[in-house]
Design a protein around this motif. Sequence first.
Motif, PDB file in Angstrom:
ATOM      1  N   VAL A   1      31.275   9.950  20.018  1.00  0.00           N
ATOM      2  CA  VAL A   1      31.731   8.613  19.635  1.00  0.00           C
ATOM      3  C   VAL A   1      32.822   8.764  18.566  1.00  0.00           C
ATOM      4  CG1 VAL A   1      31.034   6.441  18.589  1.00  0.00           C
ATOM      5  CG2 VAL A   1      29.474   7.637  20.113  1.00  0.00           C
ATOM      6  N   GLN A   2      33.945   8.073  18.768  1.00  0.00           N
ATOM      7  CA  GLN A   2      35.074   8.209  17.833  1.00  0.00           C
ATOM      8  C   GLN A   2      35.116   7.100  16.787  1.00  0.00           C
ATOM      9  OE1 GLN A   2      36.885  10.804  17.793  1.00  0.00           O
ATOM     10  NE2 GLN A   2      36.926  11.680  19.847  1.00  0.00           N
ATOM     11  N   ASP A   3      34.532   5.948  17.122  1.00  0.00           N
ATOM     12  CA  ASP A   3      34.708   4.809  16.213  1.00  0.00           C
ATOM     13  C   ASP A   3      33.691   3.727  16.574  1.00  0.00           C
ATOM     14  OD1 ASP A   3      35.767   3.171  14.251  1.00  0.00           O
ATOM     15  OD2 ASP A   3      37.720   2.923  15.215  1.00  0.00           O
TER      16      ASP A   3
ATOM     17  N   ALA B   1      33.276  -0.470  17.165  1.00  0.00           N
ATOM     18  CA  ALA B   1      34.146  -1.584  17.563  1.00  0.00           C
ATOM     19  C   ALA B   1      33.284  -2.727  18.072  1.00  0.00           C
ATOM     20  CB  ALA B   1      35.111  -1.123  18.662  1.00  0.00           C
ATOM     21  N   THR B   2      33.898  -3.901  18.257  1.00  0.00           N
ATOM     22  CA  THR B   2      33.162  -5.041  18.831  1.00  0.00           C
ATOM     23  C   THR B   2      33.097  -4.875  20.351  1.00  0.00           C
ATOM     24  OG1 THR B   2      35.244  -6.256  18.846  1.00  0.00           O
ATOM     25  CG2 THR B   2      33.758  -6.691  17.029  1.00  0.00           C
ATOM     26  N   LEU B   3      32.133  -5.532  20.951  1.00  0.00           N
ATOM     27  CA  LEU B   3      31.923  -5.419  22.394  1.00  0.00           C
ATOM     28  C   LEU B   3      33.197  -5.699  23.184  1.00  0.00           C
ATOM     29  CD1 LEU B   3      28.476  -7.240  22.659  1.00  0.00           C
ATOM     30  CD2 LEU B   3      28.914  -4.851  23.309  1.00  0.00           C
ATOM     31  N   ASP B   4      33.947  -6.714  22.757  1.00  0.00           N
ATOM     32  CA  ASP B   4      35.108  -7.126  23.552  1.00  0.00           C
ATOM     33  C   ASP B   4      36.323  -6.238  23.334  1.00  0.00           C
ATOM     34  OD1 ASP B   4      35.239  -8.110  20.942  1.00  0.00           O
ATOM     35  OD2 ASP B   4      36.552  -9.770  21.520  1.00  0.00           O
ATOM     36  N   LYS B   5      36.367  -5.514  22.225  1.00  0.00           N
ATOM     37  CA  LYS B   5      37.551  -4.698  21.925  1.00  0.00           C
ATOM     38  C   LYS B   5      37.285  -3.201  22.125  1.00  0.00           C
ATOM     39  CE  LYS B   5      40.292  -7.989  19.932  1.00  0.00           C
ATOM     40  NZ  LYS B   5      40.230  -8.460  18.554  1.00  0.00           N
ATOM     41  N   ALA B   6      36.020  -2.846  22.302  1.00  0.00           N
ATOM     42  CA  ALA B   6      35.677  -1.418  22.309  1.00  0.00           C
ATOM     43  C   ALA B   6      36.274  -0.701  23.519  1.00  0.00           C
ATOM     44  CB  ALA B   6      34.161  -1.258  22.308  1.00  0.00           C
ATOM     45  N   THR B   7      36.647   0.548  23.324  1.00  0.00           N
ATOM     46  CA  THR B   7      37.116   1.394  24.428  1.00  0.00           C
ATOM     47  C   THR B   7      36.041   2.451  24.713  1.00  0.00           C
ATOM     48  OG1 THR B   7      38.256   2.794  22.850  1.00  0.00           O
ATOM     49  CG2 THR B   7      39.526   1.010  23.827  1.00  0.00           C
ATOM     50  N   ASN B   8      36.342   3.335  25.656  1.00  0.00           N
ATOM     51  CA  ASN B   8      35.259   4.178  26.178  1.00  0.00           C
ATOM     52  C   ASN B   8      34.798   5.306  25.256  1.00  0.00           C
ATOM     53  OD1 ASN B   8      37.321   5.916  26.461  1.00  0.00           O
ATOM     54  ND2 ASN B   8      37.267   6.005  28.709  1.00  0.00           N
ATOM     55  N   ASP B   9      35.417   5.440  24.087  1.00  0.00           N
ATOM     56  CA  ASP B   9      34.830   6.373  23.114  1.00  0.00           C
ATOM     57  C   ASP B   9      34.340   5.628  21.856  1.00  0.00           C
ATOM     58  OD1 ASP B   9      37.246   5.723  22.032  1.00  0.00           O
ATOM     59  OD2 ASP B   9      38.031   7.771  21.941  1.00  0.00           O
ATOM     60  N   ASN B  10      34.138   4.336  22.014  1.00  0.00           N
ATOM     61  CA  ASN B  10      33.676   3.512  20.877  1.00  0.00           C
ATOM     62  C   ASN B  10      32.201   3.159  21.005  1.00  0.00           C
ATOM     63  OD1 ASN B  10      36.638   1.374  20.340  1.00  0.00           O
ATOM     64  ND2 ASN B  10      36.300   3.537  19.917  1.00  0.00           N
ATOM     65  N   LEU B  11      31.618   2.898  19.853  1.00  0.00           N
ATOM     66  CA  LEU B  11      30.234   2.440  19.780  1.00  0.00           C
ATOM     67  C   LEU B  11      30.232   0.965  19.355  1.00  0.00           C
ATOM     68  CD1 LEU B  11      27.122   2.992  19.608  1.00  0.00           C
ATOM     69  CD2 LEU B  11      27.509   3.652  17.216  1.00  0.00           C
ATOM     70  N   ALA B  12      29.610   0.121  20.173  1.00  0.00           N
ATOM     71  CA  ALA B  12      29.513  -1.306  19.830  1.00  0.00           C
ATOM     72  C   ALA B  12      28.037  -1.679  19.652  1.00  0.00           C
ATOM     73  CB  ALA B  12      30.155  -2.149  20.925  1.00  0.00           C
TER      74      ALA B  12
ATOM     75  N   PHE C   1      30.722   5.949   9.828  1.00  0.00           N
ATOM     76  CA  PHE C   1      32.129   6.115  10.219  1.00  0.00           C
ATOM     77  C   PHE C   1      33.090   5.732   9.089  1.00  0.00           C
ATOM     78  CE2 PHE C   1      30.330   6.327  14.457  1.00  0.00           C
ATOM     79  CZ  PHE C   1      31.139   7.287  15.054  1.00  0.00           C
ATOM     80  N   TYR C   2      32.686   4.786   8.291  1.00  0.00           N
ATOM     81  CA  TYR C   2      33.550   4.302   7.206  1.00  0.00           C
ATOM     82  C   TYR C   2      32.822   4.349   5.873  1.00  0.00           C
ATOM     83  CZ  TYR C   2      36.605   2.713  10.908  1.00  0.00           C
ATOM     84  OH  TYR C   2      37.443   2.670  12.002  1.00  0.00           O
TER      85      TYR C   2
END
Lengths: 328, 328, 328
Positions: free
Chosen positions: C24-26, C28-39, C91-92
């Motif tokens: 997982v790279q980052d 994000a919100t469900l609607d903005k997340a990409t395929n290496d994101n955790l929502a 992450f932050y």
Amino acid sequence: MSLAQVAAKIGATLAHPEDADFIVQDVATLDKATNDNLAFLDNPKYRDQFSATKAGAVIIHPDMAPFAPQGVKLLLTPTPYKSYALAAQAFYPESRPDAHISDMARIHPSAKIGNGAYIGDFVTIGENVVIGDGAWIESHAAIGHGVQLGNNCRVGPHSSVSHAIIGNNVRLYPGVRIGQDGFGFAIDPTGFVKVPQLGRVVIGDHIEIGANSCIDRGAQGDTTIGSGTWVDNLVQIGHNVKMGRGCVIVSQCGIAGSTELGDFVVLGGQVGVAGHLKIGSMARVAAKSGVTKNIPPKEEWMGYPAMPMKTFLRQTVKLNQLVQKTKV
Amino acid sequence: MSLAQVAAKIGATLAHPEDADFIVQDVATLDKATNDNLAFLDNPKYRDQFSATKAGAVIIHPDMAPFAPQGVKLLLTPTPYKSYALAAQAFYPESRPDAHISDMARIHPSAKIGNGAYIGDFVTIGENVVIGDGAWIESHAAIGHGVQLGNNCRVGPHSSVSHAIIGNNVRLYPGVRIGQDGFGFAIDPTGFVKVPQLGRVVIGDHIEIGANSCIDRGAQGDTTIGSGTWVDNLVQIGHNVKMGRGCVIVSQCGIAGSTELGDFVVLGGQVGVAGHLKIGSMARVAAKSGVTKNIPPKEEWMGYPAMPMKTFLRQTVKLNQLVQKTKV
Amino acid sequence: MSLAQVAAKIGATLAHPEDADFIVQDVATLDKATNDNLAFLDNPKYRDQFSATKAGAVIIHPDMAPFAPQGVKLLLTPTPYKSYALAAQAFYPESRPDAHISDMARIHPSAKIGNGAYIGDFVTIGENVVIGDGAWIESHAAIGHGVQLGNNCRVGPHSSVSHAIIGNNVRLYPGVRIGQDGFGFAIDPTGFVKVPQLGRVVIGDHIEIGANSCIDRGAQGDTTIGSGTWVDNLVQIGHNVKMGRGCVIVSQCGIAGSTELGDFVVLGGQVGVAGHLKIGSMARVAAKSGVTKNIPPKEEWMGYPAMPMKTFLRQTVKLNQLVQKTKV
């Protein structure tokens, strides 16, 4: 201070003259007071605390004397809270810093500052500002061009003042905003058109304005606050509001533009008053009401939208009855 | 300025062409205006003032012409308030200080500041800040790392801005708070767990944000304010609120997190809007309402909880009838 | 970070153990997340976003697993929002500036400042102030004489603090006002008599106070805020309010003087609470209510004036029925 001295200062009488030489060391609350402290009872909610108090002496209304615990000395007055205020002032006279002008303030050379002023660090004072004697300007205050302050004013940290004429003995709490443009624009499909805000804020004498409260300058003509008025924290006062003398505006009230309050008006916390209304002298509005009509003098109103208190209470009782009777 | 010149500037027509050369010296209110002043009548509440005015000329809606007192020159327009705004702008063009950077400001060397900027005393400007041309940053403002401001922005005294991208012609009033963390935490018996607030505040063009108002940064994604929107004093805008273009948010409103407003939405004073709602474009909410549901576009709502205005009024009438009939 | 690492940090379990090595790279919100994101999905309003998400992984309640789109990795937990908060913290991690004391701050020589402190530009720190280790005092803050701050406190820009004892890990947002005089005076026909405000503000540990909120010092005795309490923006807390542990006070609430809140009390936005009341532990008050009576522990209240939620809802239903039946 002897009880006789206290009694004289606060306009009270000793219930028992033989207590005159009793020495009071401090003021305190009923529940915390010790046997050399002076407490007071005003709000009847605290009568149980009165009956159990260990205070040496208590300021009370004569009617409450029968409830006094054994051995407590009594100072009698029809206005216990006012008398307590005077006693506390006697024990804790207001202190203020010595005259001083910070080398880290930025004061325009044309500004005139009265005798004995204290100007804190990082204060800014603009062109042609006039500040009276005994001013106490706390750190980071910003006093804009042409502002006038009378004698013995105190301006809290981070307050900003512009386009304002302020009387004597006025206290602005931290973060107060005075004199910025009001919310004035004409709505137009091509974008709102700003209405230049050309007036001032004119503030009388003996006034307190609470922390982070905002008073906008007049659009044309002035926004005015009458002498002796107290405004609590986080209050909004719109452009061209006219407020009389001795008003009490509790925290988080909002008064919309051009509304006029007479003298001694009381607005409870979080009251909203629509624009262009007249609230008569000595009118009282219960907390959280929303005022949409003029209120005649001396009336007590409540509700959303606000109505005379009697109507509000009668309505509430009747609605409760109707609801009780209704079966679901 | 001659009346003909004024008429041309404000999009009005002379009721009597022979008044074209009449010279107007100033704008004023109906009740204070003298015979070389220009006043206006918009709110019908002030029609009596119109009939008694001593103004030399008045801007009015054509329908009001019959009520004009003898001898007053008339400028006719369907939008008297807008025309007055333009007239006042002509008489009082906005002035601003000359370009200047205070020697008592703290500006990070990496910050880029446009041409003609005025940077007041005790201002702080952080790393990599970009400020456009013609900026007017008043005393004690704090612009945090990485903030971007467009051209012709004015930032009031004691404002703080962080995590924000701001467009052109934006004005922040004194004490505005932009970009602080939103109110985000997970409730847990062992103590609340803070949710890192990672988004920004993105503000369009031609926007005013009133004194002591607060706009929190997004939790994830941004809090956004559309171009042409006006926000009054002491307003709270939660994290991830999305506000469209041309909205009007009157003093002391609160908009909870993630709520979306369309374009040209109007919220009266002290309105509260719950989180995660959608308020349609051109919807209007009466002052002090509490909104708990989505509002379709163009509807007018009122109440606590808020409902369509018609429902609210019908309910009020019926309840009054019921109450009248009930005998206690 | 691998999904297994994330799961361990946030107290979640993998729905499919074979996803353990997914990186997982980052967040994000469900609607903005990409395929290496955790929502994450917490509020059921966003279930549609969940079904359509492009996130690589999502934190959800086990009950929601059936609604997961194909190919999305799932982290299961009964508390998705808390787990998301922990993931975002991982992450932050909170960053803070290095130790530094500005040469443009004004610090009284008698003040004691702990190790590792950051003191920003134009800060003022008064006589005998004690500030703990790891403090982060942002620009323009004003810390008055005798104030004590514990370890790891952050004080936002333009905050003012006086007459206060503050614990560890406390964060004051920008423009917070702590310790100014409360609204205390005796009403008298000859002019109000100020009641000297003699108490302090005592604030526990792990507390956040939102932007432009105000907490007045006690009149006698202290105003107290219990550990773990979170206060949102533009809140007013009157003198001698006592607030327990873990309370949540949403934006624009006002709590009048001497009112006591137990532990874990929740006040929705714009709630007003009258003075001298007791609100029991774990009580909850719906947004915009006006509280005029004591509330027993664990109860949920709503309305103006506030009443138990069940009564409010029953009343609303019955009134609607009555209104339906009434013919005009």
